[in-house]
Scaffold this motif. Structure first.
Motif, PDB file in Angstrom:
ATOM      1  N   THR A 147     -27.138   3.151 -24.017  1.00 30.52           N
ATOM      2  CA  THR A 147     -27.848   1.875 -24.149  1.00 30.52           C
ATOM      3  C   THR A 147     -27.640   1.049 -22.890  1.00 30.52           C
ATOM      4  OG1 THR A 147     -27.601   1.872 -26.557  1.00 30.52           O
ATOM      5  CG2 THR A 147     -28.032  -0.248 -25.505  1.00 30.52           C
TER       6      THR A 147
ATOM      7  N   ILE B 117     -31.567   3.644 -25.262  1.00 31.22           N
ATOM      8  CA  ILE B 117     -32.164   2.320 -25.493  1.00 31.22           C
ATOM      9  C   ILE B 117     -32.092   1.506 -24.201  1.00 31.22           C
ATOM     10  CG2 ILE B 117     -31.970   0.151 -26.778  1.00 31.22           C
ATOM     11  CD1 ILE B 117     -30.677   1.727 -29.082  1.00 31.22           C
TER      12      ILE B 117
ATOM     13  N   SER C 130     -28.855   4.835 -31.426  1.00 31.20           N
ATOM     14  CA  SER C 130     -28.422   5.605 -30.248  1.00 31.20           C
ATOM     15  C   SER C 130     -27.560   6.788 -30.675  1.00 31.20           C
ATOM     16  CB  SER C 130     -27.710   4.721 -29.226  1.00 31.20           C
ATOM     17  OG  SER C 130     -26.653   4.045 -29.825  1.00 31.20           O
TER      18      SER C 130
ATOM     19  N   SER D  18     -24.057  -2.482 -25.316  1.00 29.23           N
ATOM     20  CA  SER D  18     -24.532  -1.575 -24.258  1.00 29.23           C
ATOM     21  C   SER D  18     -23.405  -0.811 -23.562  1.00 29.23           C
ATOM     22  CB  SER D  18     -25.305  -2.385 -23.215  1.00 29.23           C
ATOM     23  OG  SER D  18     -24.460  -3.354 -22.627  1.00 29.23           O
TER      24      SER D  18
END
Ligand code: ATP
Length: 233
Positions: free
Chosen positions: A31, A186, A180, A200
């Protein structure tokens, strides 16, 4: 080779250059968070990656194939889906039909209507309601579910928390590791730095169309990120 590689990408509107030499990469299942102030170029970056806006220079490659200037249809077939800013549901269609419309016959995989309902259980009782009868949070869940129905390898998400209450945003953000975890990469545009960092692997801060700062989210110096966000250096 990363799943998504963006190299020296520039794009804009007419003569106005909104992106200047952006480079980034996302591995399978990773991500990336794209942060930056209003007008920094975040939406333009997503639109250029997904082919809605032509690249002026540079390269976008997906699984080794150059995709800059590809059509939305070609990108869907390759496995790139977008959750657009503002959700853009079909207001007169039901939740279920909005989900089904997102499916792509040539891309079968983990995500089905029932698995989207398992991801967002609050949608089950709303399955026969029309898009326009939903709350903002429910609409956002449907927009994410609709994008998942194409079983994307890469999901582009533009400001999914915009205008939603924090409790609803928390609920939606909880779904991202699950998405994910099933192998989808992503790229997420997010204004809130804490949320961006928490969800992330890598963060990229845009400033006036270029990457002002990037790095591993877990190691990112928050003050440096805030300075980059406001262009304080
Ligand atoms: P926001 O958080 O406000 O959505 P952003 O970081 O997503 O900001 P963009 O929407 O990508 O920024 O805009 C980047 C620059 O491009 C801004 O200067 C903006 O005014 C300009 N811009 C965006 N869309 C258009 C358009 N359709 N025509 C002309 N200029 C545009």
């Amino acid at each position: 080779m990363a799943l998504l590689e963006v190299e020296n990408l520039s794009a804009g509107y007419g003569l106005f250059q909104a992106l200047r030499g952006i480079s980034l990469a996302a591995e399978e299942g990773e991500t990336l968070a794209i942060v930056g102030a209003n007008g920094a170029g975040k939406t333009t970056l997503l639109r250029t990656i997904c082919g809605a806006l032509p690249a002026m220079t540079g390269r976008v490659s997906f699984d080794g194939t150059s995709i800059e200037n590809s059509s939305a249809h070609q990108l869907a077939r390759l496995g790139i889906s977008m959750v657009p800013e503002g959700r853009k549901l079909f207001p007169s269609l039901t939740v279920e039909d909005n989900l089904i419309i997102g499916s792509y016959p040539k891309r079968k995989g983990f995500w089905t209507v029932e698995r989207v309902y398992a991801l967002f259980p609050e949608l089950v009782k709303r399955r026969n309601n029309r898009g326009l009868d939903l709350s903002g949070g429910e609409q956002q869940m449907v927009a994410i579910g609709r994008a998942l129905m194409a079983n994307p390898r890469l999901l582009l998400m533009d400001e999914i928390s915009l205008g939603l209450a924090p409790i609803v945003v928390n609920q939606i953000y909880k779904s991202l590791p699950e998405i994910s975890g099933h192998g989808t990469s992503i790229v997420l545009v997010e204004q809130d730095l804490n949320r961006a960092l928490s969800v992330s692997n890598h963060v990229y801060c845009l400033l006036e169309g270029h990457v002002e700062l990037s790095g591993l989210s877990a190691q990112m110096d928050r003050q440096a990120l805030i300075d980059a966000y406001f262009g304080a250096n």
